[in-house]
Motif scaffolding. Sequence first.
Motif, PDB file in Angstrom:
ATOM      1  N   ARG A  99      15.170 -17.168  -2.990  1.00 62.55           N
ATOM      2  CA  ARG A  99      14.022 -16.760  -3.465  1.00 62.55           C
ATOM      3  C   ARG A  99      12.722 -17.519  -2.589  1.00 62.55           C
ATOM      4  O   ARG A  99      12.736 -18.595  -2.475  1.00 62.55           O
ATOM      5  CB  ARG A  99      13.495 -16.938  -4.963  1.00 62.55           C
ATOM      6  CG  ARG A  99      14.467 -16.311  -5.795  1.00 62.55           C
ATOM      7  CD  ARG A  99      14.181 -16.418  -7.243  1.00 62.55           C
ATOM      8  NE  ARG A  99      14.068 -17.867  -7.612  1.00 62.55           N
ATOM      9  CZ  ARG A  99      14.914 -18.629  -8.142  1.00 62.55           C
ATOM     10  NH1 ARG A  99      16.114 -18.087  -8.101  1.00 62.55           N
ATOM     11  NH2 ARG A  99      14.851 -20.016  -8.506  1.00 62.55           N
ATOM     12  N   PRO A 120      19.296  -8.247   0.061  1.00 66.06           N
ATOM     13  CA  PRO A 120      18.858  -7.434  -0.918  1.00 66.06           C
ATOM     14  C   PRO A 120      18.749  -8.283  -2.351  1.00 66.06           C
ATOM     15  O   PRO A 120      18.029  -7.920  -3.417  1.00 66.06           O
ATOM     16  CB  PRO A 120      19.780  -6.189  -1.166  1.00 66.06           C
ATOM     17  CG  PRO A 120      20.796  -6.452  -0.619  1.00 66.06           C
ATOM     18  CD  PRO A 120      20.595  -7.276   0.686  1.00 66.06           C
ATOM     19  N   LYS A 121      19.571  -9.279  -2.316  1.00 61.33           N
ATOM     20  CA  LYS A 121      19.502 -10.121  -3.738  1.00 61.33           C
ATOM     21  C   LYS A 121      18.466 -10.994  -3.682  1.00 61.33           C
ATOM     22  O   LYS A 121      18.289 -11.833  -4.541  1.00 61.33           O
ATOM     23  CB  LYS A 121      20.957 -10.864  -3.891  1.00 61.33           C
ATOM     24  CG  LYS A 121      21.774  -9.712  -4.449  1.00 61.33           C
ATOM     25  CD  LYS A 121      23.400 -10.349  -4.476  1.00 61.33           C
ATOM     26  CE  LYS A 121      24.238  -9.342  -4.707  1.00 61.33           C
ATOM     27  NZ  LYS A 121      25.579  -9.479  -4.190  1.00 61.33           N
ATOM     28  N   GLY A 122      17.960 -11.165  -2.417  1.00 57.73           N
ATOM     29  CA  GLY A 122      16.944 -12.319  -2.276  1.00 57.73           C
ATOM     30  C   GLY A 122      15.326 -11.745  -2.515  1.00 57.73           C
ATOM     31  O   GLY A 122      15.371 -10.514  -2.613  1.00 57.73           O
ATOM     32  N   ILE A 123      14.498 -12.636  -2.569  1.00 54.73           N
ATOM     33  CA  ILE A 123      13.049 -11.962  -2.634  1.00 54.73           C
ATOM     34  C   ILE A 123      11.912 -12.887  -1.841  1.00 54.73           C
ATOM     35  O   ILE A 123      12.302 -14.018  -1.398  1.00 54.73           O
ATOM     36  CB  ILE A 123      12.663 -12.121  -4.197  1.00 54.73           C
ATOM     37  CG1 ILE A 123      11.239 -11.163  -4.269  1.00 54.73           C
ATOM     38  CG2 ILE A 123      12.441 -13.585  -4.703  1.00 54.73           C
ATOM     39  CD1 ILE A 123      11.021 -10.870  -5.913  1.00 54.73           C
ATOM     40  N   TYR A 125       7.999 -13.608  -1.738  1.00 53.76           N
ATOM     41  CA  TYR A 125       6.838 -13.194  -2.316  1.00 53.76           C
ATOM     42  C   TYR A 125       5.833 -13.624  -1.063  1.00 53.76           C
ATOM     43  O   TYR A 125       5.594 -14.779  -0.481  1.00 53.76           O
ATOM     44  CB  TYR A 125       6.391 -14.232  -3.296  1.00 53.76           C
ATOM     45  CG  TYR A 125       7.148 -14.000  -4.595  1.00 53.76           C
ATOM     46  CD1 TYR A 125       6.810 -12.903  -5.593  1.00 53.76           C
ATOM     47  CD2 TYR A 125       8.096 -14.913  -4.893  1.00 53.76           C
ATOM     48  CE1 TYR A 125       7.414 -12.422  -6.493  1.00 53.76           C
ATOM     49  CE2 TYR A 125       8.849 -14.498  -6.054  1.00 53.76           C
ATOM     50  CZ  TYR A 125       8.586 -13.351  -7.073  1.00 53.76           C
ATOM     51  OH  TYR A 125       9.342 -13.190  -7.944  1.00 53.76           O
ATOM     52  N   ALA A 141       6.992  -3.406   3.662  1.00 55.66           N
ATOM     53  CA  ALA A 141       7.537  -3.572   2.349  1.00 55.66           C
ATOM     54  C   ALA A 141       8.184  -2.222   1.804  1.00 55.66           C
ATOM     55  O   ALA A 141       8.941  -2.499   0.991  1.00 55.66           O
ATOM     56  CB  ALA A 141       6.413  -4.282   1.520  1.00 55.66           C
ATOM     57  N   ARG A 144      11.391  -2.293   3.155  1.00 57.05           N
ATOM     58  CA  ARG A 144      12.406  -3.604   2.971  1.00 57.05           C
ATOM     59  C   ARG A 144      12.109  -4.083   1.638  1.00 57.05           C
ATOM     60  O   ARG A 144      10.935  -4.450   1.412  1.00 57.05           O
ATOM     61  CB  ARG A 144      12.007  -4.737   3.836  1.00 57.05           C
ATOM     62  CG  ARG A 144      12.282  -4.451   5.227  1.00 57.05           C
ATOM     63  CD  ARG A 144      12.252  -5.551   6.082  1.00 57.05           C
ATOM     64  NE  ARG A 144      12.884  -5.170   7.499  1.00 57.05           N
ATOM     65  CZ  ARG A 144      13.851  -5.370   7.835  1.00 57.05           C
ATOM     66  NH1 ARG A 144      14.429  -6.477   6.987  1.00 57.05           N
ATOM     67  NH2 ARG A 144      14.251  -5.189   9.039  1.00 57.05           N
ATOM     68  N   LYS A 145      12.962  -3.586   0.602  1.00 55.87           N
ATOM     69  CA  LYS A 145      12.696  -3.804  -0.924  1.00 55.87           C
ATOM     70  C   LYS A 145      12.423  -5.336  -1.344  1.00 55.87           C
ATOM     71  O   LYS A 145      12.019  -5.434  -2.485  1.00 55.87           O
ATOM     72  CB  LYS A 145      13.715  -3.020  -1.563  1.00 55.87           C
ATOM     73  CG  LYS A 145      13.766  -1.575  -1.507  1.00 55.87           C
ATOM     74  CD  LYS A 145      12.575  -1.190  -1.852  1.00 55.87           C
ATOM     75  CE  LYS A 145      12.648   0.457  -1.517  1.00 55.87           C
ATOM     76  NZ  LYS A 145      11.378   1.046  -1.677  1.00 55.87           N
ATOM     77  N   ASN A 146      13.099  -6.305  -0.217  1.00 59.84           N
ATOM     78  CA  ASN A 146      12.865  -7.671  -1.038  1.00 59.84           C
ATOM     79  C   ASN A 146      11.661  -8.384  -0.512  1.00 59.84           C
ATOM     80  O   ASN A 146      11.483  -9.641  -0.750  1.00 59.84           O
ATOM     81  CB  ASN A 146      14.233  -8.459  -0.222  1.00 59.84           C
ATOM     82  CG  ASN A 146      14.361  -8.310   1.195  1.00 59.84           C
ATOM     83  OD1 ASN A 146      13.501  -7.758   1.751  1.00 59.84           O
ATOM     84  ND2 ASN A 146      15.294  -8.732   1.493  1.00 59.84           N
ATOM     85  N   ILE A 147      10.694  -7.495   0.215  1.00 57.11           N
ATOM     86  CA  ILE A 147       9.367  -8.106   0.392  1.00 57.11           C
ATOM     87  C   ILE A 147       8.403  -7.887  -0.737  1.00 57.11           C
ATOM     88  O   ILE A 147       8.178  -6.498  -0.833  1.00 57.11           O
ATOM     89  CB  ILE A 147       8.764  -7.705   1.838  1.00 57.11           C
ATOM     90  CG1 ILE A 147      10.052  -8.269   2.777  1.00 57.11           C
ATOM     91  CG2 ILE A 147       7.456  -8.484   2.044  1.00 57.11           C
ATOM     92  CD1 ILE A 147       9.485  -7.913   4.266  1.00 57.11           C
ATOM     93  N   ILE A 148       7.759  -8.537  -1.287  1.00 55.47           N
ATOM     94  CA  ILE A 148       6.780  -8.346  -2.316  1.00 55.47           C
ATOM     95  C   ILE A 148       5.320  -8.636  -1.699  1.00 55.47           C
ATOM     96  O   ILE A 148       4.952  -9.850  -1.766  1.00 55.47           O
ATOM     97  CB  ILE A 148       6.642  -9.194  -3.724  1.00 55.47           C
ATOM     98  CG1 ILE A 148       8.237  -9.277  -4.046  1.00 55.47           C
ATOM     99  CG2 ILE A 148       5.967  -8.843  -4.580  1.00 55.47           C
ATOM    100  CD1 ILE A 148       9.038  -8.061  -4.534  1.00 55.47           C
ATOM    101  N   PRO A 149       4.516  -7.483  -1.358  1.00 53.90           N
ATOM    102  CA  PRO A 149       3.239  -7.978  -0.818  1.00 53.90           C
ATOM    103  C   PRO A 149       2.160  -8.266  -1.894  1.00 53.90           C
ATOM    104  O   PRO A 149       1.921  -7.805  -2.994  1.00 53.90           O
ATOM    105  CB  PRO A 149       2.673  -6.694  -0.133  1.00 53.90           C
ATOM    106  CG  PRO A 149       3.599  -5.583  -0.951  1.00 53.90           C
ATOM    107  CD  PRO A 149       4.721  -6.318  -1.419  1.00 53.90           C
ATOM    108  N   ILE A 164       3.902 -14.218 -10.035  1.00 48.43           N
ATOM    109  CA  ILE A 164       5.336 -14.601  -9.748  1.00 48.43           C
ATOM    110  C   ILE A 164       6.069 -15.311 -10.801  1.00 48.43           C
ATOM    111  O   ILE A 164       7.220 -14.743 -11.142  1.00 48.43           O
ATOM    112  CB  ILE A 164       5.264 -15.680  -8.617  1.00 48.43           C
ATOM    113  CG1 ILE A 164       4.246 -14.975  -7.281  1.00 48.43           C
ATOM    114  CG2 ILE A 164       6.441 -16.276  -8.125  1.00 48.43           C
ATOM    115  CD1 ILE A 164       4.184 -15.894  -6.052  1.00 48.43           C
TER     116      ILE A 164
END
Lengths: 253, 408
Positions: A99, A120-123, A125, A141, A144-149, A164
């Motif tokens: 993370r 995909p298991k990481g994130i 922020y 984003a 890419r599902k692991n990027i949180i804008p 968060i």
Amino acid sequence: MTQVCSLLIIALSVIYFRWCLEMKIVSVKEIFKGVFVVTDELGTERLATRNLVAGVSVYGERLMNFQGVEYREWVPYRSKLAAAIINGLKDIRISEGDRILYLGIASGTTSSHISDIIGPKGIIYGIEFAPRPMRDLVAVAQKRKNIIPLLKDARKPYEYAYIIGESVDGIYADIAQPDQSEIFIRNCRMFVRTNGYGFIAIKARSIDVARPPEKIFEEQKKILESNGFRIEEEIRLDPYAKDHIMFIGRWKP
Amino acid sequence: MWLISTIVGPVILDDNGNVISYKIYGKEKPSLSEVIEGIKKLEKKECPSEFETLIKEQNIDRIKTDSEIIAEILKGTFSKLKIEVVYDGPELTEVRNGVHKFLERLFGTYEKYVEFANATLVEITRDKLREVGEEPDKMIIQAITMIEELTEATNALMAHLREWFGIVFPELGKIIDDHRKFATIVYEIGNPSRLSAESKDREEYVKKLEQILGNKKTVDRILEALETSAPVKITDKDEKELRSVAKLVLDMFNLRDDLETYLQELMEDTCPNLTKLAGPTIGAKLIRKTGGLRQLALKPASTIQVLGAEKALFRALRGKGTPPKHGILFTHPFVFRAPWWQRGKIARTLASKLAIAARVDYFSKEYIGDELWNELLQRVEEIKKKYAKPPPEKMKRPKPRLREKKRK
């Protein structure tokens, strides 16, 4: 005559360009977990990561196939982390499923490669204050599902703390601000777990245009160390980014 | 006791990071639309009902949290609740790790949480970006950029059109300086042989020419030049292409005019004071340079004075050369019409008035443009009177050279 010459040159360069694109990959070496050096027929070595989203290029970088796996070139002139790796980073620290809090994510050039590494298991922020690069980041984003804008100000971590909530394993900061070290520390305190890793890219020119960079780097190092960020490596990013340095270390308050 | 807000809703944990209770926006399981609504409420600093019910259920009188925003919101709803905001320390880290474990458990796998968070925040950020796009300063920035590009493009095209038409009738370019009139003549008349004595409908075209120029003298000069020069013959095809280029340039001129009136209106609506003092073009350029009216209003006058001269400014700060007197402001008639020794002083006055104007425009929206304008005029007159003569020139001595960096 000159016209014929120039036409010939254009034709040749087009052929050369096409040939470069279809260049055969000879070998792929994994230097860190998830980071590769790809060598082509001519012997040119390129830094690359395994593409998380097959067939999609984020910022115009080339895609390369080798034994059924797609690799994405990591351009050191565009990404400071790539420049640091080429200039002799000893350990990447980022591993699958991590993370990460990314301050100053901009349009998602470096973060797309981090996103490849953590999988995909990481994130990630991603904090960015300017709306223009945020538009590009949202487009990245969506794929890419692991990027949180997060369209927030990195100066005020309490404005995104309520989204968060959890702790992070690592922090990456690339914010060209005069008080960037203080901002970095503030975010470390709030989110990074004990012994989590941190990357901070410092641009001497955004702190003071007139003074010599070496002195500025010394000062910033002192600020970081005195607040509990243990610097393990420091890497100058020349020639890829002028008057930049990257401090890499661990958060041990 | 800790209250931590997450994407899915508020969670209450003890000091070791064990979850005591939690509430999820809307239902039992997190749903996209309900969560988005909850977070939007928090961003507007309203208290979502989930926070209220959770605190009431647990019957707590003191709580620790990690965000000033959350503390502020709770204070508004629960006046008796004692709230402590904690930003760092090992306890917070433990609690955050607890939150991580909680999220993992709630969704089954962490991967599912990641996907959910991504979907939620992509949606929220897109909504926010949509609001940003509606700001008028963004429109101003785009309009001024487009006007500048159009000016540059028309100038380049006109240079080529003049060159091209010069093969046919070289004297015309010398007689007519105005780009627009030149392009109109090329478009309306085309082949100059139509104006020659042998032409059948000479009368008609001479009339047209008069209409375009509105000046008999110039028409006579053109006709005279035609007699002596004997223009090159061109085919109908040549003429057609020349005319279509001229048409394109004329259209671009018209578009630029439209955009300029649009910019003028927009500027007068958003920042009347600034527009009164600087004019729409310079005002818009200042806004573009700083990134918005808000940012411009926050800049000191000394910065506004040298906006657009960054290269010279930073050169001077590094100790080489003199500091710049004006950047974008140089294009203001007060500055560039003044003699060189007054320019710095006038630019300084103008910048200070512009700073006031921008602040009034952004913060109070009153109209004080006329007063500011009079003050500015007065001050400029003063400068002109006081410094009517140029300063005596100093002898130039060679400067001591700065020590160059030693090369390794």
